[in-house]
Write a protein that holds these residues in place. Structure first.
Motif, PDB file in Angstrom:
ATOM      1  N   CYS A 271      -3.931   0.213  -2.432  1.00 22.33           N
ATOM      2  CA  CYS A 271      -3.206  -1.016  -2.097  1.00 22.33           C
ATOM      3  C   CYS A 271      -3.255  -2.008  -3.261  1.00 22.33           C
ATOM      4  O   CYS A 271      -4.115  -1.923  -4.131  1.00 22.33           O
ATOM      5  CB  CYS A 271      -3.822  -1.682  -0.866  1.00 22.33           C
ATOM      6  SG  CYS A 271      -3.739  -0.686   0.629  1.00 22.33           S
TER       7      CYS A 271
ATOM      8  N   ASP B 192     -12.831   6.917   2.767  1.00 16.68           N
ATOM      9  CA  ASP B 192     -13.740   5.792   2.551  1.00 16.68           C
ATOM     10  C   ASP B 192     -15.150   6.109   3.052  1.00 16.68           C
ATOM     11  O   ASP B 192     -15.408   7.214   3.549  1.00 16.68           O
ATOM     12  CB  ASP B 192     -13.171   4.494   3.137  1.00 16.68           C
ATOM     13  CG  ASP B 192     -13.120   4.477   4.658  1.00 16.68           C
ATOM     14  OD1 ASP B 192     -13.778   5.313   5.322  1.00 16.68           O
ATOM     15  OD2 ASP B 192     -12.416   3.603   5.201  1.00 16.68           O
TER      16      ASP B 192
ATOM     17  N   SER C 178      -8.046   6.002   3.451  1.00 14.55           N
ATOM     18  CA  SER C 178      -7.809   4.666   2.921  1.00 14.55           C
ATOM     19  C   SER C 178      -6.750   4.741   1.823  1.00 14.55           C
ATOM     20  O   SER C 178      -6.897   5.495   0.865  1.00 14.55           O
ATOM     21  CB  SER C 178      -9.119   4.112   2.366  1.00 14.55           C
ATOM     22  OG  SER C 178      -8.988   2.776   1.983  1.00 14.55           O
TER      23      SER C 178
ATOM     24  N   CYS D 262       0.858  -1.181   0.000  1.00 13.64           N
ATOM     25  CA  CYS D 262       0.000   0.000   0.000  1.00 13.64           C
ATOM     26  C   CYS D 262       0.891   1.227   0.000  1.00 13.64           C
ATOM     27  O   CYS D 262       1.951   1.225   0.630  1.00 13.64           O
ATOM     28  CB  CYS D 262      -0.888   0.068   1.242  1.00 13.64           C
ATOM     29  SG  CYS D 262      -1.994  -1.336   1.497  1.00 13.64           S
TER      30      CYS D 262
ATOM     31  N   GLU E  10      -7.989  -5.264  12.949  1.00 14.24           N
ATOM     32  CA  GLU E  10      -7.886  -3.850  13.252  1.00 14.24           C
ATOM     33  C   GLU E  10      -6.934  -3.683  14.411  1.00 14.24           C
ATOM     34  O   GLU E  10      -6.676  -4.632  15.162  1.00 14.24           O
ATOM     35  CB  GLU E  10      -9.249  -3.237  13.546  1.00 14.24           C
ATOM     36  CG  GLU E  10      -9.995  -3.837  14.691  1.00 14.24           C
ATOM     37  CD  GLU E  10     -11.369  -3.196  14.839  1.00 14.24           C
ATOM     38  OE1 GLU E  10     -12.332  -3.799  14.344  1.00 14.24           O
ATOM     39  OE2 GLU E  10     -11.453  -2.131  15.452  1.00 14.24           O
TER      40      GLU E  10
ATOM     41  N   SER F 292      -4.557   7.907  -1.898  1.00 16.75           N
ATOM     42  CA  SER F 292      -5.544   7.735  -0.835  1.00 16.75           C
ATOM     43  C   SER F 292      -6.880   8.357  -1.211  1.00 16.75           C
ATOM     44  O   SER F 292      -6.981   9.136  -2.155  1.00 16.75           O
ATOM     45  CB  SER F 292      -5.036   8.339   0.469  1.00 16.75           C
ATOM     46  OG  SER F 292      -4.933   9.743   0.356  1.00 16.75           O
TER      47      SER F 292
ATOM     48  N   ILE G 285      -6.037  -3.982   2.141  1.00 16.65           N
ATOM     49  CA  ILE G 285      -6.698  -2.731   2.512  1.00 16.65           C
ATOM     50  C   ILE G 285      -5.981  -2.178   3.732  1.00 16.65           C
ATOM     51  O   ILE G 285      -5.624  -2.929   4.657  1.00 16.65           O
ATOM     52  CB  ILE G 285      -8.187  -2.943   2.848  1.00 16.65           C
ATOM     53  CG1 ILE G 285      -8.959  -3.333   1.594  1.00 16.65           C
ATOM     54  CG2 ILE G 285      -8.787  -1.694   3.485  1.00 16.65           C
ATOM     55  CD1 ILE G 285     -10.427  -3.652   1.847  1.00 16.65           C
ATOM     56  N   TYR G 286      -5.741  -0.868   3.759  1.00 18.19           N
ATOM     57  CA  TYR G 286      -5.256  -0.170   4.949  1.00 18.19           C
ATOM     58  C   TYR G 286      -6.039   1.126   5.048  1.00 18.19           C
ATOM     59  O   TYR G 286      -5.976   1.971   4.158  1.00 18.19           O
ATOM     60  CB  TYR G 286      -3.759   0.122   4.875  1.00 18.19           C
ATOM     61  CG  TYR G 286      -3.239   0.884   6.082  1.00 18.19           C
ATOM     62  CD1 TYR G 286      -3.043   0.233   7.297  1.00 18.19           C
ATOM     63  CD2 TYR G 286      -2.971   2.242   6.013  1.00 18.19           C
ATOM     64  CE1 TYR G 286      -2.576   0.911   8.405  1.00 18.19           C
ATOM     65  CE2 TYR G 286      -2.498   2.931   7.121  1.00 18.19           C
ATOM     66  CZ  TYR G 286      -2.307   2.264   8.311  1.00 18.19           C
ATOM     67  OH  TYR G 286      -1.852   2.945   9.414  1.00 18.19           O
ATOM     68  N   ALA G 287      -6.816   1.258   6.110  1.00 20.45           N
ATOM     69  CA  ALA G 287      -7.580   2.467   6.383  1.00 20.45           C
ATOM     70  C   ALA G 287      -7.262   2.896   7.803  1.00 20.45           C
ATOM     71  O   ALA G 287      -7.071   2.061   8.691  1.00 20.45           O
ATOM     72  CB  ALA G 287      -9.070   2.210   6.219  1.00 20.45           C
TER      73      ALA G 287
ATOM     74  N   TRP H 233      -7.499  -0.255  10.171  1.00 20.83           N
ATOM     75  CA  TRP H 233      -8.105  -1.495   9.721  1.00 20.83           C
ATOM     76  C   TRP H 233      -7.244  -2.030   8.591  1.00 20.83           C
ATOM     77  O   TRP H 233      -6.870  -1.290   7.672  1.00 20.83           O
ATOM     78  CB  TRP H 233      -9.525  -1.253   9.221  1.00 20.83           C
ATOM     79  CG  TRP H 233     -10.440  -0.834  10.322  1.00 20.83           C
ATOM     80  CD1 TRP H 233     -11.283  -1.644  11.027  1.00 20.83           C
ATOM     81  CD2 TRP H 233     -10.614   0.481  10.847  1.00 20.83           C
ATOM     82  NE1 TRP H 233     -11.965  -0.904  11.977  1.00 20.83           N
ATOM     83  CE2 TRP H 233     -11.564   0.414  11.882  1.00 20.83           C
ATOM     84  CE3 TRP H 233     -10.038   1.734  10.557  1.00 20.83           C
ATOM     85  CZ2 TRP H 233     -11.972   1.517  12.618  1.00 20.83           C
ATOM     86  CZ3 TRP H 233     -10.433   2.838  11.292  1.00 20.83           C
ATOM     87  CH2 TRP H 233     -11.395   2.715  12.300  1.00 20.83           C
TER      88      TRP H 233
ATOM     89  N   HIS I 262     -12.757   7.426   6.943  1.00 18.83           N
ATOM     90  CA  HIS I 262     -11.359   7.120   7.247  1.00 18.83           C
ATOM     91  C   HIS I 262     -10.491   7.357   6.017  1.00 18.83           C
ATOM     92  O   HIS I 262     -10.963   7.309   4.886  1.00 18.83           O
ATOM     93  CB  HIS I 262     -11.207   5.666   7.707  1.00 18.83           C
ATOM     94  CG  HIS I 262     -12.106   5.327   8.842  1.00 18.83           C
ATOM     95  ND1 HIS I 262     -13.024   4.301   8.767  1.00 18.83           N
ATOM     96  CD2 HIS I 262     -12.265   5.888  10.055  1.00 18.83           C
ATOM     97  CE1 HIS I 262     -13.686   4.239   9.902  1.00 18.83           C
ATOM     98  NE2 HIS I 262     -13.262   5.196  10.695  1.00 18.83           N
TER      99      HIS I 262
END
Length: 142
Positions: free
Chosen positions: A78, A69, A75, A62, A103, A66, A83-85, A94, A73
């Motif tokens: 990636c 979301d 996000s 990732c 998380e 960005s 997923i990275y939020a 998360w 958040h």
């Protein structure tokens, strides 16, 4: 009853942070070497932006692209399956990998700075306005 027992089991194995060593220990099926590094920058002119990278087993999965979301958040963009939020204050994240979803609380790893020389609409010599902004950064392995 079976669902709550399973949920309790999952929650007890997900996260254990050790702030003294500045490393996160996540047990269970989470990949052994994930690195989370990034910063959010918040100011009255631009709002909140993020610059961050996530690595899984030494491979960048990732990076900086960005969006906000559906839950508000930040996000990251990636690789497929990831997923990275993260919350705008960097405190909670998360993560999804091809193998697991979890998380985590990042509070122990945050460093907050106030920057007095942020600019909006150009540099001061070009008529830009100088203002104060807040930068929150993290860098740890899980």
């Amino acid at each position: 009853m079976m669902f709550s027992t399973k949920l309790a089991s999952i929650l007890t194995t997900l996260l254990a942070f050790t702030s003294s060593s500045q490393a996160a220990s996540i047990s269970g099926r989470v990949p052994a070497l994930m690195r989370f590094e990034g910063c959010t920058l918040t100011d009255d002119f631009h709002g909140t932006t993020i610059s961050a990278t996530v690595w899984d087993q030494g491979t960048k999965v990732c990076d900086d692209g960005s969006r906000i979301d559906q839950d508000g958040h930040l996000s990251l963009t990636c690789n497929p399956g990831y997923i990275y939020a993260v919350t705008k204050n960097g405190a909670h994240a998360w993560v999804r990998t091809p193998n697991v979803v979890f998380e985590m609380d990042q509070t122990a790893f945050l460093k907050r700075d106030f920057i007095d020389d942020c600019y909006g609409a150009g540099d001061p010599g070009d008529g830009g306005v100088r203002f104060r902004c807040t930068q929150i950064c993290w860098d740890f392995m899980a």
